[in-house]
Design an enzyme around this catalytic site. Structure first.
Site, PDB file in Angstrom:
ATOM      1  N   GLY A   1       0.777  -1.240   0.000  1.00 33.30           N
ATOM      2  CA  GLY A   1       0.000   0.000   0.000  1.00 33.30           C
ATOM      3  C   GLY A   1       0.806   1.285   0.000  1.00 33.30           C
ATOM      4  N   SER A   2       2.089   1.227  -0.407  1.00 41.33           N
ATOM      5  CA  SER A   2       2.863   2.481  -0.407  1.00 41.33           C
ATOM      6  C   SER A   2       2.289   3.475  -1.415  1.00 41.33           C
ATOM      7  CB  SER A   2       4.346   2.226  -0.689  1.00 41.33           C
ATOM      8  OG  SER A   2       4.545   1.768  -1.996  1.00 41.33           O
ATOM      9  N   ASN A   3       1.798   2.983  -2.535  1.00 38.07           N
ATOM     10  CA  ASN A   3       1.186   3.905  -3.508  1.00 38.07           C
ATOM     11  C   ASN A   3      -0.116   4.484  -2.988  1.00 38.07           C
ATOM     12  OD1 ASN A   3       2.664   4.145  -6.210  1.00 38.07           O
ATOM     13  ND2 ASN A   3       2.844   1.964  -5.743  1.00 38.07           N
TER      14      ASN A   3
ATOM     15  N   HIS B   1       1.922  -0.189 -13.493  1.00 37.63           N
ATOM     16  CA  HIS B   1       2.741  -1.398 -13.646  1.00 37.63           C
ATOM     17  C   HIS B   1       4.211  -1.005 -13.454  1.00 37.63           C
ATOM     18  CE1 HIS B   1       3.471  -5.499 -14.831  1.00 37.63           C
ATOM     19  NE2 HIS B   1       4.523  -5.040 -15.488  1.00 37.63           N
TER      20      HIS B   1
ATOM     21  N   ASN C   1      -4.309   1.486 -14.046  1.00 34.60           N
ATOM     22  CA  ASN C   1      -3.409   0.616 -13.293  1.00 34.60           C
ATOM     23  C   ASN C   1      -1.988   1.158 -13.403  1.00 34.60           C
ATOM     24  OD1 ASN C   1      -2.470  -1.854 -11.974  1.00 34.60           O
ATOM     25  ND2 ASN C   1      -1.696  -2.474 -13.981  1.00 34.60           N
TER      26      ASN C   1
ATOM     27  N   ASP D   1      -2.401  -5.927 -18.543  1.00 36.34           N
ATOM     28  CA  ASP D   1      -1.316  -5.000 -18.898  1.00 36.34           C
ATOM     29  C   ASP D   1      -1.275  -4.616 -20.376  1.00 36.34           C
ATOM     30  OD1 ASP D   1      -0.502  -5.124 -16.225  1.00 36.34           O
ATOM     31  OD2 ASP D   1       0.818  -6.823 -16.605  1.00 36.34           O
TER      32      ASP D   1
HETATM   33  C1  GAR Z   1       3.821  -1.402  -7.163  1.00 36.79           C
HETATM   34  O1  GAR Z   1       5.173  -1.389  -7.521  1.00 36.79           O
HETATM   35  C2  GAR Z   1       2.955  -1.564  -8.392  1.00 36.79           C
HETATM   36  O2  GAR Z   1       3.503  -0.964  -9.526  1.00 36.79           O
HETATM   37  C3  GAR Z   1       2.941  -3.066  -8.533  1.00 36.79           C
HETATM   38  O3  GAR Z   1       2.815  -3.556  -7.232  1.00 36.79           O
HETATM   39  C4  GAR Z   1       3.504  -2.658  -6.355  1.00 36.79           C
HETATM   40  C5  GAR Z   1       2.594  -2.378  -5.195  1.00 36.79           C
HETATM   41  O4  GAR Z   1       3.281  -1.713  -4.190  1.00 36.79           O
HETATM   42  N1  GAR Z   1       1.877  -3.514  -9.393  1.00 36.79           N
HETATM   43  C6  GAR Z   1       1.985  -4.576 -10.174  1.00 36.79           C
HETATM   44  O5  GAR Z   1       2.975  -5.279 -10.207  1.00 36.79           O
HETATM   45  C7  GAR Z   1       0.754  -4.852 -11.033  1.00 36.79           C
HETATM   46  N2  GAR Z   1       1.060  -5.834 -12.030  1.00 36.79           N
HETATM   47  P1  GAR Z   1       2.506  -0.970  -3.047  1.00 36.79           P
HETATM   48  O6  GAR Z   1       1.468  -1.957  -2.503  1.00 36.79           O
HETATM   49  O7  GAR Z   1       3.534  -0.633  -2.019  1.00 36.79           O
HETATM   50  O8  GAR Z   1       1.861   0.247  -3.634  1.00 36.79           O
END
Ligand code: GAR
Length: 189
Positions: A13-15, A104, A102, A145
């Site tokens: 969940g950092s994003n 990626h 999304n 994707d």
């Molecule tokens: C992020 O790096 C995002 O780009 C990736 O998962 C991570 C989630 O990090 N998404 C994918 O790989 C989708 N195919 P987060 O939970 O810390 O935000």
């Protein structure tokens, strides 16, 4: 009238946290809810300081349309997948055309598709001795994707970068760019 966002996440969940922080003082943008398929997801802790408690769902309610029904009631302007790992069905895409995006963690069309998420992506990038990697923000379509790109940004890699280093570089790009891209999409709705 304020623009409404719904976020979906499966893990850390950092994003999501960064997006919540970015829009915290912005009265024009409201984060309605954060949905997760994972009751143990770190994201649930991260959203608490923002007054969001999270909506947890399981495979059954995702597959039988209950989750989509709930989201439709809330009439979001944008649905943002931020580390959400389940495949979005065509019923969602029909209900929200060009309203689901999304992020990626690679330069699509490279390193996308089923099984390509998180550190699997960075491992593949390292194994192929790529000189650069980056992020792709795209509309969600029926194929994993493969939706239309909205934004890409690159970062250079060195031969000594570990998988963790690559992940950190990509994460820094995500933190810098994702909220701004969401904001500019919302400004054009
Ligand atoms: C992020 O790096 C995002 O780009 C990736 O998962 C991570 C989630 O990090 N998404 C994918 O790989 C989708 N195919 P987060 O939970 O810390 O935000």
């Amino acid at each position: 009238m304020s623009k409404k966002i719904i976020l979906l996440a499966s893990g850390n969940g950092s994003n999501v946290e960064n997006i919540c922080r970015f829009f915290k003082q912005n009265l024009e943008v409201q984060i309605l809810e954060v949905y997760t398929n994972n009751p143990d997801a770190g994201v649930l802790k991260r959203i608490k300081p923002f007054g969001l408690k999270g909506y947890i769902f399981n495979k059954t309610s995702f597959n039988n349309g209950d989750v989509l029904k709930e989201i439709k009631k809330k009439q979001p302007d944008l649905i943002v997948l931020a580390g959400f790992l389940w495949k979005i069905g065509v019923d969602w895409i029909d209900a929200f055309p060009l309203k689901i995006i999304n992020i990626h963690p690679a330069l699509l069309p490279k390193y996308g598709g089923k099984g390509m998420y998180g550190s699997h992506v960075h491992k593949a990038v390292k194994e192929n001795n790529e000189k650069e990697t980056g992020i792709t923000i795209h509309y969600v379509s029926e194929a994993y994707d493969k939706g239309t790109f909205i934004f890409q940004n690159k970062v250079a890699l060195t031969t000594t970068d570990t998988i963790c280093d690559i992940e950190a570089k990509v994460s820094a790009l995500e933190q810098k760019c994702f909220p701004k891209v969401i904001n500019s999409l919302l400004n054009n709705i």
